[in-house]
Scaffold this motif. Sequence first.
Motif, mmCIF file in Angstrom:
data_model
loop_
_atom_site.group_PDB
_atom_site.id
_atom_site.type_symbol
_atom_site.label_atom_id
_atom_site.label_comp_id
_atom_site.label_asym_id
_atom_site.label_seq_id
_atom_site.Cartn_x
_atom_site.Cartn_y
_atom_site.Cartn_z
ATOM 1 N N UNK A 1 18.129 -7.825 -6.995
ATOM 2 C CA UNK A 1 16.907 -7.920 -6.216
ATOM 3 C C UNK A 1 16.027 -8.995 -6.838
ATOM 4 N N UNK A 2 15.499 -9.851 -5.980
ATOM 5 C CA UNK A 2 14.717 -10.985 -6.468
ATOM 6 C C UNK A 2 13.443 -10.529 -7.171
ATOM 7 N N UNK A 3 12.712 -9.593 -6.576
ATOM 8 C CA UNK A 3 11.466 -9.131 -7.185
ATOM 9 C C UNK A 3 11.211 -7.679 -6.809
ATOM 10 N N UNK A 4 11.327 -6.808 -7.773
ATOM 11 C CA UNK A 4 11.142 -5.375 -7.532
ATOM 12 C C UNK A 4 9.718 -5.068 -7.087
ATOM 13 N N UNK A 5 8.729 -5.762 -7.651
ATOM 14 C CA UNK A 5 7.337 -5.469 -7.290
ATOM 15 C C UNK A 5 6.969 -6.049 -5.926
ATOM 16 N N UNK A 6 7.567 -7.177 -5.562
ATOM 17 C CA UNK A 6 7.367 -7.697 -4.210
ATOM 18 C C UNK A 6 7.967 -6.725 -3.193
ATOM 19 N N UNK A 7 9.147 -6.219 -3.487
ATOM 20 C CA UNK A 7 9.805 -5.243 -2.619
ATOM 21 C C UNK A 7 8.943 -3.992 -2.460
ATOM 22 N N UNK A 8 8.533 -3.387 -3.589
ATOM 23 C CA UNK A 8 7.740 -2.162 -3.504
ATOM 24 C C UNK A 8 6.358 -2.416 -2.903
ATOM 25 N N UNK A 9 5.796 -3.589 -3.148
ATOM 26 C CA UNK A 9 4.513 -3.923 -2.538
ATOM 27 C C UNK A 9 4.627 -4.017 -1.024
ATOM 28 N N UNK A 10 5.679 -4.683 -0.556
ATOM 29 C CA UNK A 10 5.882 -4.819 0.887
ATOM 30 C C UNK A 10 6.174 -3.465 1.534
ATOM 31 N N UNK A 11 7.017 -2.662 0.901
ATOM 32 C CA UNK A 11 7.322 -1.319 1.428
ATOM 33 C C UNK A 11 6.068 -0.456 1.433
ATOM 34 N N UNK A 12 5.286 -0.536 0.377
ATOM 35 C CA UNK A 12 4.059 0.248 0.296
ATOM 36 C C UNK A 12 3.057 -0.177 1.371
ATOM 37 N N UNK A 13 2.960 -1.482 1.628
ATOM 38 C CA UNK A 13 2.070 -1.959 2.684
ATOM 39 C C UNK A 13 2.566 -1.475 4.053
ATOM 40 N N UNK A 14 3.856 -1.524 4.266
ATOM 41 C CA UNK A 14 4.445 -1.026 5.513
ATOM 42 C C UNK A 14 4.101 0.452 5.719
ATOM 43 N N UNK A 15 4.310 1.244 4.693
ATOM 44 C CA UNK A 15 4.009 2.673 4.777
ATOM 45 C C UNK A 15 2.503 2.889 4.929
ATOM 46 N N UNK A 16 1.713 2.097 4.212
ATOM 47 C CA UNK A 16 0.262 2.230 4.302
ATOM 48 C C UNK A 16 -0.270 1.976 5.703
ATOM 49 N N UNK A 17 0.270 0.957 6.374
ATOM 50 C CA UNK A 17 -0.135 0.677 7.748
ATOM 51 C C UNK A 17 0.256 1.847 8.651
ATOM 52 N N UNK A 18 1.473 2.330 8.468
ATOM 53 C CA UNK A 18 1.931 3.474 9.265
ATOM 54 C C UNK A 18 1.099 4.717 9.033
ATOM 55 N N UNK A 19 0.794 4.998 7.771
ATOM 56 C CA UNK A 19 -0.006 6.184 7.446
ATOM 57 C C UNK A 19 -1.426 6.035 7.972
ATOM 58 N N UNK A 20 -1.981 4.841 7.870
ATOM 59 C CA UNK A 20 -3.320 4.608 8.392
ATOM 60 C C UNK A 20 -3.381 4.808 9.899
ATOM 61 N N UNK A 21 -2.389 4.268 10.608
ATOM 62 C CA UNK A 21 -2.343 4.425 12.066
ATOM 63 C C UNK A 21 -2.130 5.887 12.447
ATOM 64 N N UNK A 22 -1.261 6.571 11.728
ATOM 65 C CA UNK A 22 -1.018 7.989 11.994
ATOM 66 C C UNK A 22 -2.289 8.797 11.792
ATOM 67 N N UNK A 23 -3.016 8.492 10.725
ATOM 68 C CA UNK A 23 -4.269 9.198 10.468
ATOM 69 C C UNK A 23 -5.310 8.929 11.529
#
Length: 134
Positions: A1-23
């Motif tokens: 994997x090129x960048x573990x923190x870029x990966x987790x940051x992008x996944x976290x942002x994806x989930x954050x948008x979803x959780x925000x919209x769900x809320x």
Amino acid sequence: MQSIFLFFGAISALIGVGMGAFGAHGLKNVLSPEMLTAYHTGASYQMWHALGLIGIALVRRDDPTSRLLNWAGWLMLIGIILFSGSLYLLAIMDLKQLGMITPFGGVSFLLAWLLLAVYAGRKPQTSRYSSRDR
């Protein structure tokens, strides 16, 4: 994997948008105003710290072996899980005891930002251009 923190940051942002919209759309008529505020706090902090993880990934490209950046990234990820995750579960499942976990996530966030600041303070200034390019 090129960048573990870029990966987790992008996944976290994806989930954050979803959780925000769900809320905003799915929980506004289900949760009490107090629990909805807690939920939105979790989503907001998740998004800010997802961006923080992406920032760490970008800085780390120039210094991939930095222990300070490595620790900052892992602490930021742990903070997202503990802080935002506990607030989501607290709000949705009404598990008040999870409120004891939230501060550990907050401390993880604080330590991550502190380590990033220490890294920035220790990092010697380097120029992208040599003196002959001026």
